[in-house]
Scaffold this motif. Structure first.
Motif, short mmCIF file in Angstrom:
data_model
loop_
_atom_site.label_atom_id
_atom_site.label_comp_id
_atom_site.label_asym_id
_atom_site.label_seq_id
_atom_site.Cartn_x
_atom_site.Cartn_y
_atom_site.Cartn_z
N LEU A 1 0.81 -1.22 0.00
CA LEU A 1 0.00 0.00 0.00
C LEU A 1 0.84 1.28 0.00
O LEU A 1 0.33 2.35 -0.28
N ILE A 2 2.11 1.16 0.37
CA ILE A 2 3.03 2.28 0.23
C ILE A 2 4.30 1.76 -0.45
O ILE A 2 4.57 0.56 -0.43
N ASP A 3 5.07 2.67 -1.02
CA ASP A 3 6.29 2.26 -1.72
C ASP A 3 7.52 2.43 -0.84
O ASP A 3 7.44 2.97 0.27
N LYS A 4 8.67 1.97 -1.33
CA LYS A 4 9.92 2.03 -0.56
C LYS A 4 10.34 3.47 -0.27
O LYS A 4 10.90 3.75 0.79
N HIS A 5 10.09 4.37 -1.20
CA HIS A 5 10.45 5.78 -0.99
C HIS A 5 9.71 6.35 0.22
O HIS A 5 10.30 7.03 1.06
N THR A 6 8.42 6.06 0.31
CA THR A 6 7.63 6.52 1.45
C THR A 6 8.15 5.88 2.74
O THR A 6 8.25 6.54 3.78
N MET A 7 8.50 4.61 2.68
CA MET A 7 9.02 3.92 3.86
C MET A 7 10.33 4.54 4.32
O MET A 7 10.57 4.68 5.53
N ARG A 8 11.18 4.95 3.39
CA ARG A 8 12.44 5.61 3.76
C ARG A 8 12.17 6.90 4.51
O ARG A 8 12.89 7.24 5.46
N ARG A 9 11.13 7.62 4.11
CA ARG A 9 10.77 8.86 4.82
C ARG A 9 10.32 8.54 6.26
O ARG A 9 10.65 9.27 7.18
N PHE A 10 9.58 7.46 6.43
CA PHE A 10 9.20 7.04 7.78
C PHE A 10 10.44 6.67 8.59
O PHE A 10 10.54 7.03 9.76
N ASP A 11 11.38 5.96 7.97
CA ASP A 11 12.61 5.61 8.66
C ASP A 11 13.33 6.86 9.16
O ASP A 11 13.77 6.92 10.31
N GLN A 12 13.45 7.85 8.31
CA GLN A 12 14.16 9.07 8.68
C GLN A 12 13.48 9.81 9.81
O GLN A 12 14.13 10.40 10.66
N SER A 13 12.16 9.79 9.83
CA SER A 13 11.45 10.55 10.85
C SER A 13 11.28 9.79 12.16
O SER A 13 11.12 10.41 13.21
N CYS A 14 11.32 8.47 12.13
CA CYS A 14 11.03 7.68 13.32
C CYS A 14 12.26 7.12 14.02
O CYS A 14 12.26 6.96 15.24
N LEU A 15 13.28 6.77 13.27
CA LEU A 15 14.45 6.11 13.86
C LEU A 15 15.43 7.13 14.45
O LEU A 15 15.53 8.25 13.97
N THR A 16 16.14 6.70 15.48
CA THR A 16 17.15 7.55 16.09
C THR A 16 18.25 7.84 15.08
O THR A 16 18.81 6.92 14.50
#
Length: 107
Positions: free
Chosen positions: A27-42
């Motif tokens: 339902l989402i692509d890898k690009h969107t997931m990378r943005r989540f990684d950047q905003s959520c991970l330390t």
């Protein structure tokens, strides 16, 4: 062995877990997931020799004890503090966590 992720907060961990599920469902692509990684991970940052020494002294531990927590040799910590070498990979991640949350966060 699965990698353990360190999140900025419990809320961000829940958001990231939901996004991971959406990615797996297509339902989402890898690009969107990378943005989540950047905003959520330390975030991982580079440390200078003086910052590493100050961090260890703030935690009031010897080089040997600090090395044990980071799972590196005492010589590695010594070289980092002298500026002969720089920490990389998992050591940088652990240093970032210690800088933000203290040594007890990785104990």
């Amino acid at each position: 062995m699965a990698r353990t992720k360190t999140y900025k907060s419990n809320v961000k961990a829940a958001i990231h877990e939901t996004a991971q599920g959406l990615l797996e469902a297509g339902l989402i692509d890898k690009h969107t997931m990378r943005r989540f990684d950047q905003s959520c991970l330390t975030p991982v940052r580079k440390f200078t020799a003086d910052e590493i020494r100050a961090l260890r002294e703030r935690e009031q531990v010897s080089q040997t004890v600090f090395a044990m927590y980071l799972n590196v040799t005492k010589d590695s910590v010594s070289q980092w503090e002298r500026g002969d070498k720089r920490p990389a990979g998992p050591a940088c991640k652990l240093l970032s966590i210690v800088a933000e949350k203290g040594l007890s966060a990785i104990a």
